[in-house]
Design an enzyme around this catalytic site. Structure first.
Site, PDB file in Angstrom:
ATOM      1  N   ARG A 156       3.138 -11.887   0.436  1.00 32.28           N
ATOM      2  CA  ARG A 156       3.928 -11.050  -0.495  1.00 32.28           C
ATOM      3  C   ARG A 156       3.198 -10.737  -1.793  1.00 32.28           C
ATOM      4  NH1 ARG A 156       8.049 -14.499   1.363  1.00 32.28           N
ATOM      5  NH2 ARG A 156       9.148 -13.518   3.084  1.00 32.28           N
ATOM      6  N   LYS A 165      -3.139   2.541  -6.315  1.00 37.46           N
ATOM      7  CA  LYS A 165      -2.600   3.090  -5.063  1.00 37.46           C
ATOM      8  C   LYS A 165      -3.387   2.489  -3.911  1.00 37.46           C
ATOM      9  CE  LYS A 165      -0.727   7.609  -6.150  1.00 37.46           C
ATOM     10  NZ  LYS A 165      -0.876   9.057  -5.928  1.00 37.46           N
ATOM     11  N   GLU A 208     -13.667  15.116  -6.857  1.00 38.27           N
ATOM     12  CA  GLU A 208     -12.623  14.444  -7.658  1.00 38.27           C
ATOM     13  C   GLU A 208     -12.979  14.484  -9.147  1.00 38.27           C
ATOM     14  OE1 GLU A 208      -9.848  13.724  -6.276  1.00 38.27           O
ATOM     15  OE2 GLU A 208     -10.035  12.572  -4.414  1.00 38.27           O
ATOM     16  N   LYS A 234      -8.141   9.208 -15.952  1.00 42.42           N
ATOM     17  CA  LYS A 234      -7.222   8.623 -14.973  1.00 42.42           C
ATOM     18  C   LYS A 234      -6.396   7.512 -15.593  1.00 42.42           C
ATOM     19  CE  LYS A 234      -6.224   7.299 -10.408  1.00 42.42           C
ATOM     20  NZ  LYS A 234      -6.555   7.231  -9.006  1.00 42.42           N
ATOM     21  N   GLU A 265       4.014   7.322 -10.238  1.00 41.63           N
ATOM     22  CA  GLU A 265       4.090   8.751  -9.910  1.00 41.63           C
ATOM     23  C   GLU A 265       5.514   9.308  -9.932  1.00 41.63           C
ATOM     24  OE1 GLU A 265       1.030  10.148  -7.128  1.00 41.63           O
ATOM     25  OE2 GLU A 265       2.481  11.582  -6.376  1.00 41.63           O
ATOM     26  N   ARG A 324       1.657  11.761 -12.875  1.00 39.11           N
ATOM     27  CA  ARG A 324       0.553  11.302 -12.023  1.00 39.11           C
ATOM     28  C   ARG A 324       0.329  12.218 -10.824  1.00 39.11           C
ATOM     29  NH1 ARG A 324      -1.028   5.154 -10.069  1.00 39.11           N
ATOM     30  NH2 ARG A 324      -2.800   5.835  -8.825  1.00 39.11           N
ATOM     31  N   ASN A 360      -2.989  15.078  -7.651  1.00 40.99           N
ATOM     32  CA  ASN A 360      -2.995  15.565  -6.275  1.00 40.99           C
ATOM     33  C   ASN A 360      -3.365  17.040  -6.174  1.00 40.99           C
ATOM     34  OD1 ASN A 360      -2.303  13.159  -4.919  1.00 40.99           O
ATOM     35  ND2 ASN A 360      -0.259  13.349  -5.761  1.00 40.99           N
ATOM     36  N   HIS A 367      -4.720  18.324  -2.962  1.00 41.34           N
ATOM     37  CA  HIS A 367      -4.570  17.269  -1.958  1.00 41.34           C
ATOM     38  C   HIS A 367      -3.568  17.604  -0.857  1.00 41.34           C
ATOM     39  CE1 HIS A 367      -6.979  15.028  -4.776  1.00 41.34           C
ATOM     40  NE2 HIS A 367      -6.890  13.902  -4.092  1.00 41.34           N
ATOM     41  N   HIS A 370      -5.235  17.087   2.400  1.00 42.16           N
ATOM     42  CA  HIS A 370      -4.805  16.060   3.364  1.00 42.16           C
ATOM     43  C   HIS A 370      -4.493  16.705   4.720  1.00 42.16           C
ATOM     44  CE1 HIS A 370      -3.487  12.836   0.178  1.00 42.16           C
ATOM     45  NE2 HIS A 370      -4.789  12.883   0.354  1.00 42.16           N
ATOM     46  N   HIS A 386     -12.802  13.234   2.506  1.00 43.01           N
ATOM     47  CA  HIS A 386     -11.675  13.433   1.592  1.00 43.01           C
ATOM     48  C   HIS A 386     -12.029  14.450   0.499  1.00 43.01           C
ATOM     49  CE1 HIS A 386      -8.084  12.508  -0.711  1.00 43.01           C
ATOM     50  NE2 HIS A 386      -8.831  12.257  -1.776  1.00 43.01           N
TER      51      HIS A 386
HETATM   52  P1  NAD Z   1     -15.569   5.760   2.193  1.00 41.73           P
HETATM   53  O1  NAD Z   1     -14.984   4.526   1.683  1.00 41.73           O
HETATM   54  O2  NAD Z   1     -15.423   6.082   3.636  1.00 41.73           O
HETATM   55  O3  NAD Z   1     -17.121   5.759   1.807  1.00 41.73           O
HETATM   56  C1  NAD Z   1     -17.934   6.828   2.224  1.00 41.73           C
HETATM   57  C2  NAD Z   1     -19.142   6.334   3.036  1.00 41.73           C
HETATM   58  O4  NAD Z   1     -20.113   5.772   2.154  1.00 41.73           O
HETATM   59  C3  NAD Z   1     -18.805   5.247   4.018  1.00 41.73           C
HETATM   60  O5  NAD Z   1     -19.584   5.405   5.168  1.00 41.73           O
HETATM   61  C4  NAD Z   1     -19.225   3.980   3.263  1.00 41.73           C
HETATM   62  O6  NAD Z   1     -19.473   2.880   4.092  1.00 41.73           O
HETATM   63  C5  NAD Z   1     -20.458   4.452   2.573  1.00 41.73           C
HETATM   64  N1  NAD Z   1     -20.855   3.740   1.373  1.00 41.73           N
HETATM   65  C6  NAD Z   1     -20.068   3.138   0.458  1.00 41.73           C
HETATM   66  N2  NAD Z   1     -20.806   2.746  -0.597  1.00 41.73           N
HETATM   67  C7  NAD Z   1     -22.076   3.064  -0.326  1.00 41.73           C
HETATM   68  C8  NAD Z   1     -23.299   2.930  -1.029  1.00 41.73           C
HETATM   69  N3  NAD Z   1     -23.333   2.432  -2.272  1.00 41.73           N
HETATM   70  N4  NAD Z   1     -24.450   3.328  -0.444  1.00 41.73           N
HETATM   71  C9  NAD Z   1     -24.423   3.898   0.791  1.00 41.73           C
HETATM   72  N5  NAD Z   1     -23.288   4.091   1.503  1.00 41.73           N
HETATM   73  C10 NAD Z   1     -22.134   3.687   0.935  1.00 41.73           C
HETATM   74  O7  NAD Z   1     -15.007   7.052   1.404  1.00 41.73           O
HETATM   75  P2  NAD Z   1     -14.770   7.347  -0.143  1.00 41.73           P
HETATM   76  O8  NAD Z   1     -15.124   8.762  -0.331  1.00 41.73           O
HETATM   77  O9  NAD Z   1     -15.363   6.313  -1.002  1.00 41.73           O
HETATM   78  O10 NAD Z   1     -13.186   7.179  -0.267  1.00 41.73           O
HETATM   79  C11 NAD Z   1     -12.314   8.045   0.430  1.00 41.73           C
HETATM   80  C12 NAD Z   1     -10.999   7.328   0.607  1.00 41.73           C
HETATM   81  O11 NAD Z   1     -10.427   7.080  -0.673  1.00 41.73           O
HETATM   82  C13 NAD Z   1      -9.993   8.148   1.372  1.00 41.73           C
HETATM   83  O12 NAD Z   1      -9.378   7.329   2.332  1.00 41.73           O
HETATM   84  C14 NAD Z   1      -8.992   8.563   0.331  1.00 41.73           C
HETATM   85  O13 NAD Z   1      -7.703   8.728   0.837  1.00 41.73           O
HETATM   86  C15 NAD Z   1      -9.051   7.412  -0.636  1.00 41.73           C
HETATM   87  N6  NAD Z   1      -8.618   7.733  -1.987  1.00 41.73           N
HETATM   88  C16 NAD Z   1      -7.733   6.891  -2.571  1.00 41.73           C
HETATM   89  C17 NAD Z   1      -7.319   7.121  -3.861  1.00 41.73           C
HETATM   90  C18 NAD Z   1      -6.409   6.142  -4.534  1.00 41.73           C
HETATM   91  O14 NAD Z   1      -5.923   6.438  -5.633  1.00 41.73           O
HETATM   92  N7  NAD Z   1      -6.182   4.991  -3.964  1.00 41.73           N
HETATM   93  C19 NAD Z   1      -7.819   8.226  -4.573  1.00 41.73           C
HETATM   94  C20 NAD Z   1      -8.736   9.060  -3.945  1.00 41.73           C
HETATM   95  C21 NAD Z   1      -9.135   8.810  -2.646  1.00 41.73           C
HETATM   96  N1  GLY Z   2      -5.720   9.844  -6.473  1.00 42.51           N
HETATM   97  C1  GLY Z   2      -4.347  10.037  -6.803  1.00 42.51           C
HETATM   98  C2  GLY Z   2      -3.786   8.992  -7.693  1.00 42.51           C
HETATM   99  O1  GLY Z   2      -4.374   7.976  -7.953  1.00 42.51           O
HETATM  100  O2  GLY Z   2      -2.682   9.143  -8.142  1.00 42.51           O
END
Ligand code: NAD
Ligand code: GLY
Length: 360
Positions: free
Chosen positions: A118, A140, A182, A224, A234, A238, A242, A245, A249, A262
Site C-alpha cells: 500500500r 504520475k 516535451e 513543470k 490534475e 496540470r 497534455n 497528447h 496517445h 511517445h
Molecule cells: P523509455 O523509457 O522507453 O526510454 C527510451 C529508450 O532509451 C529505451 O530503450 C531505454 O532503455 C533507453 N535508455 C534509457 N536511458 C538511456 C541512456 N542513458 N542511454 C542509452 N539508452 C537509454 O522512454 P522515454 O522516452 O524515456 O519515456 C517514455 C515514457 O514516459 C512513456 O511511457 C510515457 O507515457 C511516459 N511519460 C510519463 C510521464 C509522467 O508524467 N509520468 C510524462 C511523459 C511521458
Molecule cells: N506529463 C504530464 C504530466 O505530468 O502531467
C-alpha cells in the site's frame, strides 16, 4: 549542481541536476528510509549505469531487478516482475525503490512503489531526456492497457529526483529528439521566452552541448514543478501538460506501443492541436509554420501516420478513451497563442474532423 524543489508540503522534494551525479552516495543516502533498496532498471540501461547506481547505495542492502526494455513492456505483467522480486526477497514496507532508466522504467517503478504494501518510498534516477524533463517529476505513475495508454496508475511522489545529465551521452539520436518534443511543449504552453530561446538554440541541443542541455532541463523542470505544486492531481491547470497528447496517445496505441515513440506522437499530435487552434482563429498560418519548423529542425514527425488503421474513425475512437474525456466530450489542449495554452471541450465537432482529414 543545480537544485530545484517541487513544493508539495510534506510530500515536497528536491530535483538535483548536474553532471556525474549517478554514483554520489552523499546526495541520495538521506532519502533512503529503511535498509532495503531495490534498483529497478532494464536490459539496455543496466550494462551502462547499474554498477554506478549500486555504488551510490552500497551502504544499504541493495538488490536489483532488470526488466525487458520498451514501451511494449509497460504492462501489468511486467510490473509483476518487480513484485516477484520484492515479495520473493522479503522486502518490507520500509524499503526504497530506485527507478533507473527512462520514462517507462520510472512510471512502472513509481507505480510498483505506490502499490507494494500500500505504498513505499521511491527515488527517480531518469536517464533519457524525456524522463529528465518530464516523467520523473510530478508523481504520475502507471502502466498501459491494450485499450489505452497509461490507463492504470496512481499519483505517487518520489523522495527526490537525481538527474545526471552525463547519461544523455549514450542516448540514441532518435530518443534525444523525442525528449525535445516535451521540452518544446513547455515553451508552447506557458513560456514564450523559453520557446524563443529554443528557436535560437535548438541545434546546440541536438549537438548535445552540455550547457544548453542543462539549461533546457532546468527550465523544463522549473516550469513543470511550478504547475505540479499548484495542481498535483490534475484538477485543472496540470492538464496543459497534455498538449498534443490526446492525439499523440491515439497514435502511440493505434500504431502499436513502441512503434511511434511517445515524443514522436506528442510532436505530430501537437501540430494537430496547432491546426485546430488555427481553425478556431487563435493562431495564424505563420504561427503554425513557426512551430512546425521547430519540430522539423529536431527531426520529429509533424503529421500523423496515414495508414488505414489510423483513419478518422479509429482516431476518434482512440481519443474517446483519453483520460481528459468528460461526459463523452473529448477535451483538448489548444493554444490561444504561442506560450498560452488552454483546455477545452468547447469547439465545433466538425473542426476536429477537419483537422483529422486535412492535417495529414
Ligand atoms: P523509455 O523509457 O522507453 O526510454 C527510451 C529508450 O532509451 C529505451 O530503450 C531505454 O532503455 C533507453 N535508455 C534509457 N536511458 C538511456 C541512456 N542513458 N542511454 C542509452 N539508452 C537509454 O522512454 P522515454 O522516452 O524515456 O519515456 C517514455 C515514457 O514516459 C512513456 O511511457 C510515457 O507515457 C511516459 N511519460 C510519463 C510521464 C509522467 O508524467 N509520468 C510524462 C511523459 C511521458
Ligand atoms: N506529463 C504530464 C504530466 O505530468 O502531467
Amino acid at each position: 549542481m543545480k537544485t530545484l524543489r517541487v513544493e508539495l508540503g510534506d510530500r515536497g522534494y528536491p530535483i538535483f541536476i548536474g553532471q556525474g551525479l549517478m554514483g554520489q552516495a552523499e546526495l541520495v543516502k538521506s532519502y533512503v528510509k529503511g535498509r532495503q533498496v531495490l534498483i529497478v532498471t532494464n536490459t539496455v540501461v543496466a550494462p551502462l549505469y547499474l554498477s554506478a547506481c549500486e555504488a551510490a547505495f552500497a551502504e544499504f542492502d541493495v538488490k536489483s531487478v532488470i526488466l525487458p526494455d520498451g514501451e511494449v513492456y509497460k504492462t501489468l505483467e511486467t510490473l509483476n516482475l518487480i513484485f516477484d522480486e520484492l515479495i520473493g526477497q522479503r522486502f518490507d514496507r520500509s524499503c526504497t525503490l530506485i527507478a533507473l532508466g527512462g520514462g517507462v522504467t520510472g512510471d512502472m517503478t513509481g507505480f510498483a512503489a505506490a502499490c507494494f504494501q500500500r505504498g513505499v518510498k521511491f527515488i527517480q534516477m531518469p536517464t533519457t531526456l524525456l524522463s529528465q524533463v518530464d516523467s520523473s517529476v510530478g508523481g504520475k505513475t502507471g502502466v498501459n492497457h491494450p485499450l489505452g495508454k497509461n490507463m492504470i496508475g496512481a499519483f505517487h511522489q518520489p523522495e527526490c529526483v537525481v538527474i545526471d545529465t552525463e547519461t544523455l551521452n549514450t542516448l540514441e539520436d532518435r530518443q534525444l529528439s523525442a525528449g525535445l518534443a516535451e521540452v518544446i511543449k513547455y515553451g508552447l504552453i506557458q513560456d514564450i521566452e523559453f520557446f524563443e530561446w529554443l528557436e535560437k538554440n535548438i541545434e546546440r541541443l541536438m549537438n548535445r552541448d552540455p550547457e544548453a542541455l542543462s539549461y533546457a532541463i532546468e527550465r523544463s523542470c522549473q516550469d513543470k514543478a511550478e504547475i505540479v505544486a499548484k495542481d498535483e492531481k490534475e484538477a485543472g491547470l496540470r492538464a496543459l501538460f497534455n498538449l498534443g497528447h490526446t492525439f499523440g496517445h491515439a497514435i502511440e496505441s493505434g500504431m502499436g506501443y513502441g512503434n511511434w515513440l511517445h515524443g514522436e506522437g506528442v510532436s505530430a499530435g501537437t501540430m494537430q492541436a496547432m491546426y485546430l487552434s488555427k481553425l478556431l482563429g487563435h493562431l495564424s498560418e505563420g504561427d503554425v509554420t513557426r512551430v512546425q519548423s521547430l519540430f522539423e529542425r529536431v527531426n520529429l514527425p509533424v503529421k500523423p501516420p496515414t495508414v488505414a488503421e489510423m483513419n478518422n474513425q479509429a482516431f476518434l475512437d482512440l481519443m474517446a478513451g483519453d483520460k481528459k474525456v468528460q461526459a463523452g466530450t473529448i477535451r483538448l489542449v489548444l493554444l490561444k497563442s504561442i506560450g498560452q495554452a488552454y483546455v477545452t471541450g468547447d469547439y465545433p465537432g466538425h473542426f476536429l474532423e477537419k483537422t483529422l482529414t486535412e492535417w495529414r
